[in-house]
Design a protein around this motif. Structure first.
Motif, PDB file in Angstrom:
ATOM      1  N   ASP A  77       0.837  -1.204   0.000  1.00 58.97           N
ATOM      2  CA  ASP A  77       0.000   0.000   0.000  1.00 58.97           C
ATOM      3  C   ASP A  77       0.872   1.254   0.000  1.00 58.97           C
ATOM      4  N   LEU A  78       1.974   1.207   0.741  1.00 61.29           N
ATOM      5  CA  LEU A  78       2.891   2.337   0.770  1.00 61.29           C
ATOM      6  C   LEU A  78       3.496   2.577  -0.614  1.00 61.29           C
ATOM      7  N   GLY A  79       3.909   1.502  -1.283  1.00 57.15           N
ATOM      8  CA  GLY A  79       4.456   1.621  -2.634  1.00 57.15           C
ATOM      9  C   GLY A  79       3.431   2.153  -3.611  1.00 57.15           C
ATOM     10  N   ARG A  80       2.193   1.681  -3.485  1.00 60.37           N
ATOM     11  CA  ARG A  80       1.118   2.133  -4.368  1.00 60.37           C
ATOM     12  C   ARG A  80       0.840   3.624  -4.158  1.00 60.37           C
ATOM     13  N   SER A  81       1.066   4.116  -2.925  1.00 61.22           N
ATOM     14  CA  SER A  81       0.821   5.535  -2.649  1.00 61.22           C
ATOM     15  C   SER A  81       1.807   6.442  -3.382  1.00 61.22           C
ATOM     16  N   LEU A  82       2.902   5.886  -3.887  1.00 58.79           N
ATOM     17  CA  LEU A  82       3.871   6.667  -4.663  1.00 58.79           C
ATOM     18  C   LEU A  82       3.439   6.875  -6.112  1.00 58.79           C
ATOM     19  N   LEU A  83       2.476   6.105  -6.599  1.00 59.30           N
ATOM     20  CA  LEU A  83       2.100   6.182  -8.011  1.00 59.30           C
ATOM     21  C   LEU A  83       1.581   7.565  -8.403  1.00 59.30           C
ATOM     22  N   GLY A  84       0.779   8.191  -7.567  1.00 63.80           N
ATOM     23  CA  GLY A  84       0.262   9.536  -7.871  1.00 63.80           C
ATOM     24  C   GLY A  84       1.383  10.559  -8.009  1.00 63.80           C
ATOM     25  N   PRO A  85       2.256  10.669  -6.994  1.00 65.65           N
ATOM     26  CA  PRO A  85       3.378  11.610  -7.141  1.00 65.65           C
ATOM     27  C   PRO A  85       4.271  11.276  -8.339  1.00 65.65           C
ATOM     28  N   MET A  86       4.457   9.999  -8.625  1.00 66.32           N
ATOM     29  CA  MET A  86       5.281   9.621  -9.777  1.00 66.32           C
ATOM     30  C   MET A  86       4.609  10.038 -11.082  1.00 66.32           C
ATOM     31  N   ASP A  87       3.284   9.877 -11.164  1.00 63.60           N
ATOM     32  CA  ASP A  87       2.564  10.316 -12.362  1.00 63.60           C
ATOM     33  C   ASP A  87       2.730  11.816 -12.568  1.00 63.60           C
ATOM     34  N   THR A  88       2.665  12.570 -11.469  1.00 66.38           N
ATOM     35  CA  THR A  88       2.852  14.019 -11.546  1.00 66.38           C
ATOM     36  C   THR A  88       4.260  14.346 -12.032  1.00 66.38           C
ATOM     37  N   ALA A  89       5.264  13.667 -11.481  1.00 65.60           N
ATOM     38  CA  ALA A  89       6.649  13.906 -11.898  1.00 65.60           C
ATOM     39  C   ALA A  89       6.855  13.544 -13.367  1.00 65.60           C
ATOM     40  N   CYS A  90       6.253  12.449 -13.813  1.00 63.20           N
ATOM     41  CA  CYS A  90       6.375  12.041 -15.224  1.00 63.20           C
ATOM     42  C   CYS A  90       5.709  13.061 -16.142  1.00 63.20           C
ATOM     43  N   ALA A  91       4.555  13.576 -15.738  1.00 60.19           N
ATOM     44  CA  ALA A  91       3.858  14.578 -16.550  1.00 60.19           C
ATOM     45  C   ALA A  91       4.686  15.860 -16.643  1.00 60.19           C
ATOM     46  N   TRP A  92       5.294  16.261 -15.511  1.00 60.73           N
ATOM     47  CA  TRP A  92       6.146  17.447 -15.514  1.00 60.73           C
ATOM     48  C   TRP A  92       7.334  17.246 -16.444  1.00 60.73           C
ATOM     49  N   THR A  93       7.958  16.084 -16.363  1.00 59.85           N
ATOM     50  CA  THR A  93       9.110  15.784 -17.213  1.00 59.85           C
ATOM     51  C   THR A  93       8.709  15.826 -18.685  1.00 59.85           C
ATOM     52  N   ALA A  94       7.559  15.232 -19.010  1.00 61.07           N
ATOM     53  CA  ALA A  94       7.085  15.246 -20.401  1.00 61.07           C
ATOM     54  C   ALA A  94       6.833  16.679 -20.882  1.00 61.07           C
ATOM     55  N   ALA A  95       6.276  17.514 -20.011  1.00 61.90           N
ATOM     56  CA  ALA A  95       5.986  18.900 -20.383  1.00 61.90           C
ATOM     57  C   ALA A  95       7.258  19.717 -20.597  1.00 61.90           C
ATOM     58  N   HIS A  96       8.334  19.332 -19.951  1.00 67.34           N
ATOM     59  CA  HIS A  96       9.588  20.090 -20.032  1.00 67.34           C
ATOM     60  C   HIS A  96      10.702  19.305 -20.731  1.00 67.34           C
ATOM     61  N   TRP A  97      10.325  18.297 -21.484  1.00 68.92           N
ATOM     62  CA  TRP A  97      11.274  17.395 -22.129  1.00 68.92           C
ATOM     63  C   TRP A  97      12.333  18.127 -22.945  1.00 68.92           C
ATOM     64  N   ASP A  98      11.880  19.030 -23.824  1.00 70.97           N
ATOM     65  CA  ASP A  98      12.831  19.735 -24.698  1.00 70.97           C
ATOM     66  C   ASP A  98      13.795  20.598 -23.899  1.00 70.97           C
ATOM     67  N   GLU A  99      13.297  21.271 -22.874  1.00 73.07           N
ATOM     68  CA  GLU A  99      14.161  22.104 -22.040  1.00 73.07           C
ATOM     69  C   GLU A  99      15.202  21.255 -21.310  1.00 73.07           C
ATOM     70  N   LEU A 100      14.775  20.097 -20.828  1.00 68.46           N
ATOM     71  CA  LEU A 100      15.695  19.200 -20.136  1.00 68.46           C
ATOM     72  C   LEU A 100      16.772  18.684 -21.082  1.00 68.46           C
ATOM     73  N   LEU A 101      16.357  18.305 -22.296  1.00 67.85           N
ATOM     74  CA  LEU A 101      17.336  17.842 -23.287  1.00 67.85           C
ATOM     75  C   LEU A 101      18.331  18.937 -23.642  1.00 67.85           C
ATOM     76  N   ASP A 102      17.824  20.156 -23.850  1.00 68.42           N
ATOM     77  CA  ASP A 102      18.715  21.277 -24.175  1.00 68.42           C
ATOM     78  C   ASP A 102      19.716  21.522 -23.058  1.00 68.42           C
ATOM     79  N   ALA A 103      19.242  21.482 -21.825  1.00 64.38           N
ATOM     80  CA  ALA A 103      20.139  21.715 -20.692  1.00 64.38           C
ATOM     81  C   ALA A 103      21.192  20.629 -20.604  1.00 64.38           C
ATOM     82  N   ARG A 104      20.796  19.391 -20.824  1.00 57.68           N
ATOM     83  CA  ARG A 104      21.757  18.279 -20.754  1.00 57.68           C
ATOM     84  C   ARG A 104      22.789  18.386 -21.860  1.00 57.68           C
ATOM     85  N   GLU A 105      22.388  18.886 -22.997  1.00 56.76           N
ATOM     86  CA  GLU A 105      23.312  19.006 -24.128  1.00 56.76           C
ATOM     87  C   GLU A 105      24.136  20.288 -24.072  1.00 56.76           C
ATOM     88  N   GLY A 106      23.972  21.054 -23.001  1.00 56.35           N
ATOM     89  CA  GLY A 106      24.770  22.264 -22.813  1.00 56.35           C
ATOM     90  C   GLY A 106      24.241  23.488 -23.495  1.00 56.35           C
TER      91      GLY A 106
END
Length: 113
Positions: A77-106
């Protein structure tokens, strides 16, 4: 996240080690055997997957069930409670994907103005 061309370590938000978040997402639909986890987690070695599963079990996020010649891993149950925050983090990452790639590439952040 599980696409072989997706640099899953790009996300600046981590849930445990590199593989733990992906293990948790793999267990979302229900229990899986070790060999079943290795299919979507193509790049992980058996040693690293074992270590991640042990850490998740130690932290109370995953339950290891052995019986009738089978070992399965499932979210607690504790592990399952992480799914919501993880979904939020994944959505944020998807929304900022290009910016993250640009930053990683310098390239740095995009110019504003």
């Amino acid at each position: 996240m599980f696409d072989p061309v997706c640099p899953s370590d790009l996300s600046p938000i981590r849930f445990g080690d590199k593989w733990s978040g992906m293990v948790i997402r793999c267990l979302r639909a229900g229990p899986r055997r070790f060999s079943e986890l290795r299919v979507p987690l193509r790049g992980v070695t058996a040693k690293v997957l074992t270590r991640s599963l042990r850490i998740l079990e130690r932290d109370g996020l995953v339950l290891r069930r052995a019986g009738a010649g089978r070992v399965e891993y499932a979210l607690t149950d504790l592990g399952r409670s992480l799914l919501g925050p993880m979904d939020t983090a994944c959505a944020w990452t998807a929304a900022h994907w290009d910016e993250l790639l640009d930053a990683r590439e310098g390239a740095g952040p995009p110019a504003t103005g």
